[in-house]
Design an enzyme around this catalytic site. Structure first.
Site, PDB file in Angstrom:
ATOM      1  N   HIS A  79      -1.795  -2.216  -9.336  1.00  0.00           N
ATOM      2  CA  HIS A  79      -1.184  -1.969  -8.019  1.00  0.00           C
ATOM      3  C   HIS A  79       0.086  -2.782  -7.790  1.00  0.00           C
ATOM      4  O   HIS A  79       0.226  -3.913  -8.259  1.00  0.00           O
ATOM      5  CB  HIS A  79      -2.196  -2.124  -6.879  1.00  0.00           C
ATOM      6  CG  HIS A  79      -2.748  -3.503  -6.660  1.00  0.00           C
ATOM      7  ND1 HIS A  79      -2.117  -4.422  -5.856  1.00  0.00           N
ATOM      8  CD2 HIS A  79      -3.872  -4.107  -7.105  1.00  0.00           C
ATOM      9  CE1 HIS A  79      -2.844  -5.530  -5.817  1.00  0.00           C
ATOM     10  NE2 HIS A  79      -3.905  -5.381  -6.574  1.00  0.00           N
ATOM     11  N   ASP A  81       1.478  -3.677  -4.741  1.00  0.00           N
ATOM     12  CA  ASP A  81       1.604  -4.531  -3.552  1.00  0.00           C
ATOM     13  C   ASP A  81       0.894  -5.864  -3.741  1.00  0.00           C
ATOM     14  O   ASP A  81       0.083  -6.046  -4.649  1.00  0.00           O
ATOM     15  CB  ASP A  81       1.028  -3.820  -2.319  1.00  0.00           C
ATOM     16  CG  ASP A  81      -0.461  -3.514  -2.438  1.00  0.00           C
ATOM     17  OD1 ASP A  81      -0.913  -3.129  -3.529  1.00  0.00           O
ATOM     18  OD2 ASP A  81      -1.181  -3.670  -1.434  1.00  0.00           O
ATOM     19  N   GLU A 168      -2.829  -1.140  -2.297  1.00  0.00           N
ATOM     20  CA  GLU A 168      -4.233  -1.391  -2.660  1.00  0.00           C
ATOM     21  C   GLU A 168      -4.837  -2.421  -1.721  1.00  0.00           C
ATOM     22  O   GLU A 168      -5.991  -2.305  -1.318  1.00  0.00           O
ATOM     23  CB  GLU A 168      -4.312  -1.886  -4.102  1.00  0.00           C
ATOM     24  CG  GLU A 168      -5.715  -1.911  -4.686  1.00  0.00           C
ATOM     25  CD  GLU A 168      -6.478  -3.217  -4.466  1.00  0.00           C
ATOM     26  OE1 GLU A 168      -7.683  -3.243  -4.739  1.00  0.00           O
ATOM     27  OE2 GLU A 168      -5.882  -4.205  -4.008  1.00  0.00           O
ATOM     28  N   HIS A 373      -4.491 -14.070  -3.525  1.00  0.00           N
ATOM     29  CA  HIS A 373      -4.295 -14.081  -2.065  1.00  0.00           C
ATOM     30  C   HIS A 373      -4.127 -15.494  -1.514  1.00  0.00           C
ATOM     31  O   HIS A 373      -4.423 -15.733  -0.346  1.00  0.00           O
ATOM     32  CB  HIS A 373      -5.464 -13.393  -1.314  1.00  0.00           C
ATOM     33  CG  HIS A 373      -5.711 -11.997  -1.759  1.00  0.00           C
ATOM     34  ND1 HIS A 373      -6.560 -11.136  -1.092  1.00  0.00           N
ATOM     35  CD2 HIS A 373      -5.224 -11.283  -2.803  1.00  0.00           C
ATOM     36  CE1 HIS A 373      -6.584  -9.963  -1.713  1.00  0.00           C
ATOM     37  NE2 HIS A 373      -5.787 -10.039  -2.761  1.00  0.00           N
TER      38      HIS A 373
HETATM   39 ZN   LIG Z   1      -5.478  -6.771  -6.755  1.00  0.00          ZN
END
Ligand SMILES: [Zn+2]
Length: 405
Positions: A79, A81, A168, A373
């Site tokens: 993905h 993003d 995603e 993250h």
């Molecule tokens: Zn991921």
């Protein structure tokens, strides 16, 4: 000579592709389209045909080596993003050869401590002000490097189908996915973490809204008349098992997560996320909410409680188990790369779960990225290189098995 996965990775994380849950656009942010277009130019420069859709999904394909056209197509997905939790703009990464101890992240006061097995390896870290973006630009860099190498080394292979999806992280990566156009009947997402990891089990997920209707009255004269929706909502919550919450569960344990609440005297709402790995257990959880509501309705002799339940996504295990060769081949590819494979659980959802449910079984493979993250996200260069090797081996394994069959 093909470009090393590290330099490709460093180029990719310079693109700000943070997705946005609130923009309502597709893609949710323009940076994702910019990255998709840049990757399309790279593919074309390699001689690989590809297209980018209006919603910023990139599809590329490498035709099979002559004579292997009948092999089943191998799909690879990552993905574009990055998480909307932490900024991915102006990522200032540095590459450190780690000799032990904490790695300081710029002047942020934050540090990173890689696992011991990475001593002597190169670690890519941030300056502590942004995330790194290894989730999932490590996956993209590995797939691109794989494509470049398989062409350069003239390794014989079956048809290869690549997709890079937007959004995603906000759960919309598969919204516009072109299953027929993609052209593979199965695929792997490269969106995992520690080297050797294969994931094909994720949560069953549902969302429940508990609506509580109260009755307002002047507090001075409310005796026997007021029905306070807020206290009633608290009573509802007290009927749920207190240990089955995210902060007290791990591994295979499921939970009820009260993620939002609002209310006043006349109306209150409780928002729950229900999570479990087991479909029967999911039914039990839904039933517990429904029976708590009906118990309280009877107790107060009024239809004050109403529960609305909506399914969100399913555990992909049931779909992956029907095609056991997917995990077997991935194990074999890892072993050939000198990597010890292991399976782990995804205590969340993934695009692979939605793809699997929609008929494209899709286990998730490691990328060598860690701490997704967060500002302490990092990637291990040697592990990213191993991931490229794993993909090359995977193409070999698919070819060998299909030729034998
Ligand atoms: Zn991921």
């Amino acid at each position: 000579m093909s470009e090393p996965v590290l330099s490709r990775f460093l180029r990719l994380i310079a693109f700000d592709t943070q997705s946005s849950e609130t923009s309502g656009l597709h893609p949710s942010t323009p940076g994702q389209k910019v990255l998709a277009d840049a990757l399309a130019s790279e593919f074309r420069a390699m001689g690989v045909s590809c297209r980018v859709t209006e919603q910023a999904c990139l599809y590329a394909e490498i035709p099979a080596t002559e004579g292997l056209e009948n092999l089943p197509a191998l799909g690879l997905i990552a993905h574009l993003d990055t998480s909307d939790a932490v900024s991915g703009k102006d990522v200032r990464a540095s590459v450190v050869t780690w000799e032990g101890g904490d790695i300081p992240l710029g002047k942020s006061g934050l540090t990173v401590r890689p696992p011991d097995r990475m001593k002597g390896m190169r670690i890519v870290v941030t300056d502590g002000t942004t995330l790194l973006g290894a989730d999932d630009k490590a996956g993209i860099a590995e797939i691109c490097t794989f494509c470049e190498r398989i062409l350069e080394e003239k390794r014989p292979h079956g048809p290869l189908k690549i997709a890079f999806t937007p959004d995603e992280e906000i759960g919309e990566g598969t919204l516009f996915f072109d299953y027929a156009g993609f052209g593979a009947k199965f695929a792997y997402t490269l969106d995992g973490g520690a080297i050797g990891g294969i994931e094909y089990e994720n949560f069953h997920a549902a969302r429940a809204k508990v609506c509580v209707s109260g009755l307002s009255a002047h507090p001075g004269g409310a005796k026997g008349r007021m029905f306070n929706a807020q206290t009633a909502a608290m009573e509802f919550h007290s009927l749920l098992p207190p240990a089955e919450v995210p902060e007290h569960t791990s591994g295979r344990e499921g939970f009820y997560h009260l993620c939002a609440m609002k209310g006043d005297v006349s109306y209150a709402e409780l928002d729950y996320l229900l999570r479990t790995f087991d479909s029967d257990d999911m039914e039990n959880r839904k039933n517990l909410l429904l029976s708590a509501a009906s118990f309280l309705n009877k107790k107060y002799k009024r239809e004050a409680f109403r529960v609305e339940i909506a399914d969100q996504y399913r555990n992909m295990r049931e779909f992956i188990e029907k095609v056991p060769f997917l995990t077997e081949h991935a194990f074999e590819a890892m072993k050939r790369a000198g990597v010890t494979p292991f399976t782990s659980l995804i205590r969340g959802g993934t695009d692979g779960a939605k793809l699997s449910r929609n008929g494209l079984p899709c286990p998730n493979l490691c990328t060598g990225g860690y701490g997704a993250h967060s500002r302490t996200e990092f990637a291990c260069v040697e592990e990213m290189e191993s991931c490229v090797q794993i993909l090359l081996n995977l193409a070999d394994v698919f070819r060998e098995h299909a030729v034998r069959a």
